[in-house]
Scaffold this active site. Structure first.
Site, mmCIF file in Angstrom:
data_model
loop_
_atom_site.group_PDB
_atom_site.id
_atom_site.type_symbol
_atom_site.label_atom_id
_atom_site.label_comp_id
_atom_site.label_asym_id
_atom_site.label_seq_id
_atom_site.Cartn_x
_atom_site.Cartn_y
_atom_site.Cartn_z
ATOM 1 N N ASP A 1 0.982 -1.245 0.020
ATOM 2 C CA ASP A 1 -0.070 0.014 0.090
ATOM 3 C C ASP A 1 0.743 1.170 -0.111
ATOM 4 O O ASP A 1 0.661 2.130 0.831
ATOM 5 C CB ASP A 1 -0.997 0.121 1.174
ATOM 6 C CG ASP A 1 -1.765 -1.202 1.507
ATOM 7 O OD1 ASP A 1 -2.162 -2.004 0.261
ATOM 8 O OD2 ASP A 1 -1.753 -1.509 2.582
ATOM 9 N N GLU B 1 -11.432 -0.103 -3.148
ATOM 10 C CA GLU B 1 -10.655 0.386 -1.796
ATOM 11 C C GLU B 1 -9.563 1.227 -2.690
ATOM 12 O O GLU B 1 -9.442 1.211 -4.045
ATOM 13 C CB GLU B 1 -9.894 -0.689 -0.992
ATOM 14 C CG GLU B 1 -9.241 -1.602 -1.850
ATOM 15 C CD GLU B 1 -8.703 -2.769 -0.892
ATOM 16 O OE1 GLU B 1 -9.225 -2.919 0.099
ATOM 17 O OE2 GLU B 1 -8.095 -3.822 -1.530
HETATM 18 O O1 FUB Z 1 -3.185 -3.594 3.406
HETATM 19 C C1 FUB Z 1 -4.203 -3.960 4.004
HETATM 20 C C2 FUB Z 1 -5.480 -3.352 3.019
HETATM 21 O O2 FUB Z 1 -5.223 -4.441 1.723
HETATM 22 C C3 FUB Z 1 -5.532 -2.064 2.483
HETATM 23 O O3 FUB Z 1 -5.879 -1.021 3.264
HETATM 24 C C4 FUB Z 1 -6.125 -2.373 1.358
HETATM 25 O O4 FUB Z 1 -5.844 -1.409 0.445
HETATM 26 C C5 FUB Z 1 -5.618 -3.630 0.765
HETATM 27 O O5 FUB Z 1 -4.378 -3.405 -0.022
#
Ligand code: FUB
Length: 348
Positions: A32, A248
């Site tokens: 991320d 997301e």
């Molecule tokens: O890394 C944990 C979660 O997985 C992140 O917040 C999301 O965007 C996905 O990458």
């Protein structure tokens, strides 16, 4: 994690293809990546992945991260410094676990770290609800000191801050499934709500959220707006359109006067973009710009530095495990009409 895991590093993906780029760091697992240029250097604010015995599930329980460490490099391709712990969940009064994808910003001598974590309440799964917090430091590497409470009015996860050319800053956030955005559909958290999405494939999809930040960079100046993504026909993308709909990982950038709203499609593993004329949208869907990486999640940031545009992303090259990721960087190229050239992270 550490050097022992390096023995597992792969030269090729399981299907035999080669990786387009190599991990930025191998001493810790990172994901991320939110990259920024501060004072002429590149700083990357990633999640810090850690080993766990928790099996993969749709809530993302396997992403058990508990702290952040900042990466620094003088320029793309230069050696990368891995900073010490910049913030640990134990130092955040309201948080219980799962320090997921963060972002950072700078204003007037202070660095701001925005991060999601579960609070100390318990939902139907016995888990806290994801909220978004803020922490500050005089150094881009931290350590950061967290505010005692999450940012009022923000919720869910994956915060990303965009500062426009007029100096106004905006907080984007939200993520469905484990990020729980679907449970906020009526403006208030439903602890017994869906674990995935609205379950209405023929209705407009859930959207990421965007709100202008106050001058203090720690509070919202307004009730969050929906960052609506329209399809080619000008209609909101539907919940059932998993190749297009927001899941997301919001990230905003501006180029040539155009606002690029970028995001992950989650279970279909694309990074998509949609363009608009202002930070709130609506945004018109333009396509994928990163095809699926090795690993379930795909989450990124985009910056301009050294006269080029760069995509920071992550895959699972080092570990082969969904929850132990490594960040990478590759150049991002545009066509003359402003569309983004699609990148395949795995090459034949
Ligand atoms: O890394 C944990 C979660 O997985 C992140 O917040 C999301 O965007 C996905 O990458």
């Amino acid at each position: 994690c550490g050097t022992a895991s390096l023995a597992l590093a792969q030269d090729r993906a399981p299907d035999g293809r080669q990786y387009l780029s190599q991990p930025l760091v191998k001493s810790i697992y990172t994901a991320d990546p939110s990259a920024h240029v501060f004072d002429g250097k590149i700083y990357v604010y990633p999640s810090h992945d850690v080993p766990t015995e928790t099996p993969d599930d749709d809530l993302g329980n396997q992403y058990a991260m508990h702290d952040y460490r900042v990466l620094r490099m003088d320029k793309i391709g230069a050696p990368v410094t891995v900073g010490p712990v910049a913030l640990d969940v134990k130092q955040v009064p309201w948080a219980s676990q799962q320090m997921w994808a963060p972002d950072a910003a700078y204003k007037n001598g202070t660095y701001y770290l925005y991060f999601p974590a579960r609070d100390k309440t318990k939902d139907k799964n016995g888990l806290g609800k994801f909220m978004v917090g803020v922490a500050t430091s005089k150094s881009p590497m931290g350590p950061f000191k967290a505010d005692p409470k999450p940012i009022a009015g923000a919720f869910s996860m994956d915060p990303a801050v965009f500062t426009d050319t007029d100096g106004k800053s905006y907080l984007y956030f939200g993520g469905i499934w484990g990020g729980q955005l679907q449970r906020w559909k009526d403006g208030k958290f439903d602890p017994s709500g869906s674990d995935t999405d609205l379950g209405k494939d023929d209705q407009p999809a859930l959207t990421g959220k965007v709100a202008r930040l106050n001058a203090d960079m720690k509070s919202l100046a307004e009730t969050p707006h929906d960052a609506v993504i329209l399809d080619e026909a000008g209609k909101p993308v539907l919940g059932g359109d998993h190749d297009k709909r927001f899941f997301e990982a919001s990230w905003m950038f501006k180029r040539g006067g155009q606002y690029y709203y970028t995001y992950s499609t989650g279970d279909t593993h694309f990074l998509n973009y949609a363009t608009g004329t202002n930070p709130y949208g609506p945004f018109t869907y333009r396509g994928h710009f990163l095809l699926p990486v090795q690993g379930w999640t795909t989450h990124h940031s985009i910056i301009e530095t050294g006269g080029k545009w760069w995509l920071f992303y992550a895959d699972t090259q080092l570990s082969g495990k969904n929850h132990l990721r490594n960040v990478k960087v590759t150049e991002l190229n545009f066509n003359a009409d402003g569309t983004i050239k699609t990148i395949d992270p795995l090459v034949k």
